[in-house]
Design an enzyme around this catalytic site. Structure first.
Site, PDB file in Angstrom:
ATOM      1  N   ARG B 227       0.833  -1.193   0.000  1.00 12.04           N
ATOM      2  CA  ARG B 227       0.000   0.000   0.000  1.00 12.04           C
ATOM      3  C   ARG B 227       0.873   1.250   0.000  1.00 12.04           C
ATOM      4  O   ARG B 227       1.915   1.286   0.655  1.00 12.04           O
ATOM      5  CB  ARG B 227      -0.892   0.032   1.253  1.00 12.04           C
ATOM      6  CG  ARG B 227      -2.081  -0.920   1.197  1.00 12.04           C
ATOM      7  CD  ARG B 227      -3.153  -0.395   0.246  1.00 12.04           C
ATOM      8  NE  ARG B 227      -4.366  -1.221   0.251  1.00 12.04           N
ATOM      9  CZ  ARG B 227      -4.632  -2.171  -0.636  1.00 12.04           C
ATOM     10  NH1 ARG B 227      -3.764  -2.452  -1.595  1.00 12.04           N
ATOM     11  NH2 ARG B 227      -5.765  -2.845  -0.572  1.00 12.04           N
ATOM     12  N   HIS B 275       0.247   0.331  -9.946  1.00 14.80           N
ATOM     13  CA  HIS B 275      -0.605  -0.523  -9.106  1.00 14.80           C
ATOM     14  C   HIS B 275      -1.159  -1.698  -9.931  1.00 14.80           C
ATOM     15  O   HIS B 275      -2.379  -1.913  -9.990  1.00 14.80           O
ATOM     16  CB  HIS B 275      -1.739   0.284  -8.466  1.00 14.80           C
ATOM     17  CG  HIS B 275      -2.255  -0.359  -7.203  1.00 14.80           C
ATOM     18  ND1 HIS B 275      -2.767   0.343  -6.132  1.00 14.80           N
ATOM     19  CD2 HIS B 275      -2.337  -1.669  -6.837  1.00 14.80           C
ATOM     20  CE1 HIS B 275      -3.145  -0.488  -5.175  1.00 14.80           C
ATOM     21  NE2 HIS B 275      -2.893  -1.723  -5.586  1.00 14.80           N
TER      22      HIS B 275
END
Lengths: 312, 312
Positions: B227, B275
């Site tokens: 994250r 991502h």
């Protein structure tokens, strides 16, 4: 007596390491004062033309290189058996290189690097490893080691070799007549073949055009960690430019060092490394060849002897 | 009844796949005409503030994301159990990313690319994998999968997690008091932690300065596939510039998409991907959550339920 004849590497370092390991067995270097007829083993790397002259009692020629293609061209190579270097440490390093480049291409490094340079956030999800086929040419010690490290990563594996090789989880193709089938299901082609008259120039445009084209975004990929003589560099440049290949990782070249004028240096989808995929370390080389000498002196048969007919 | 509430993804595609898999069990989407009290399961991704209103008979909240940190911040999150997505396919893809970036850095990609751009033939032999230590932060399903794929490659492995985790071939460090020891023996740091108040910002300058500095040429490396909230990007920029870090691979960012103004884009030793390390595919997601629903309807206990106290 062991004679060391090593060019372009630290011959003195090898000599002292061998002397320590083999003592009291005698170890000499070129230029030392010794009787050539007393030399039973000669350990060579890039031997000069006169390297084997007067060595009339040779038991074996020991080759620092895992590949013996250059040695086999020596004009005064004696008839004594040639022992190749086969070593876990060397295999590990070669597989380190192969796995790093295979996985990098699988994960579309070239695309994402171009996106980064353009500050472009462009989401694309590479296929899972299982959906990607890695084809290994050459299933000797190095090819088998690479296969065993790629298998746990999930890749679909196939191999191509002179004779069929049964390796768990790897679909085997063998012989010239099976090459096209092998290529037709390969997304990433890894070359670990020995260099022989049959394999010279095998990485050419016609080969590239037969690789599978519908899986890897950008096109199929080659990774050459074997010998520059396997590849046609003009064909690689053409294939990388017209999309026949998506990318290439090359550790070896037709001429080394790679000439400053080579177009390969400047291609964004060509990954040049300076013949550093794997090195024979002094520690592992001394361990291996000391064992070869002590076993031979104890009357045991030599292992990893080159077959002169097939050329490796 | 299963309600789908998915933002930024193909909700219609998921709905038809679920309907086919679960038939005759009813599947509805936001905007369909249905009785909220009939909804027993809600499958969510980026739920809006009113996502859970009137769902008074929920058995479970099903999270498309493997990480639930954003979901846990939802202001009207119901008390029903939250089931995380745990999936072999997702783990495989995450490990594909981790292995590709770990091996790339181990093989000194940044150095060799710079040499290539300068047309410099500079032989340097990376250490063997066994001489390189990979430290994995977070030993849940993803961390354990990554460890199991890195181990056959020969890397020396260590892990750091909240509680001790016994994984074969991996030296386990646990808890805040063991973090420094863990870092002191790590050359390549891989982050696969859940994002919680305890782990937020853990990838900071002080952490980087504690990594082992004498093995990897160029300095230690970080790979963040978890994250953006784990990392302090200003610290990463500083560390990549002053040599505290040799390189970084980042798939996640404090703000996504990564703003055009971020200095990370332009750093040669920073590898930005948008991502995309791992995605939950419709095929695997429908298979997994259909099993969850059918098992729960058959009276079996839920698995992979989030512990709200620890936050994952």
């Amino acid at each position: 007596m062991l004679l060391l004849h090593l060019s372009d590497v630290d011959e003195a370092g090898w000599a002292s390491a061998f002397a320590e390991q083999l003592a009291p067995y005698p170890v000499v270097r070129r230029g030392d004062d010794f009787d050539p007829a007393a030399v039973r083993y000669v350990f060579v790397w890039k031997p000069t033309p006169d390297a084997f002259d007067d060595l009339v009692n040779l038991e074996a020629v020991l080759s620092l290189g895992a590949g013996v293609d250059a040695l086999m061209q020596h004009l005064r190579l004696p008839d004594a058996p040639i022992v190749r270097f086969v070593d876990d440490d060397l295999s590990q390093r070669m597989s380190d290189y192969v796995v790093a480049h295979v996985t990098m291409h699988h994960r579309q490094f070239t695309r994402f690097r171009a996106d980064q340079q353009a500050r472009r956030w462009s989401q694309f999800y590479p296929p899972a490893a299982a959906e990607t086929s890695v084809g290994i040419m050459g299933m000797g010690v190095l090819g088998q080691d690479a296969a065993q490290r790629l298998a746990p990563l999930g890749f679909t594996l196939r191999s191509w070799s002179r004779t069929p090789k049964q390796v768990e989880g790897v679909t085997s193709y063998a012989g010239a007549e099976a090459l096209d089938d092998f290529l037709a299901g390969t997304d990433i082609l890894v070359n670990l073949l020995p260099l022989t008259p049959e394999t010279r120039g095998i990485l050419n445009y016609a080969t590239f055009a037969k690789l599978r084209r519908d899986r890897l975004e950008g096109g199929p990929v080659i990774v050459n960690a074997a010998r520059g003589g396997h590849q046609k560099e003009a064909d690689i440049v053409r294939a990388l430019g017209d999309g026949t290949l998506g990318a290439a990782s090359l550790d070896v070249f037709e001429i080394e060092p790679l000439p400053d004028s080579s177009p390969l240096w400047a291609l964004e989808n060509c990954y040049v490394t300076p013949h550093i995929a794997a090195i024979s370390t002094v520690t592992s080389g001394v361990r291996y060849f000391s064992r070869v000498i002590l076993d031979a002196e104890a009357g045991k048969p030599l292992v990893n002897v080159v077959d002169r007919q097939r050329g490796y």
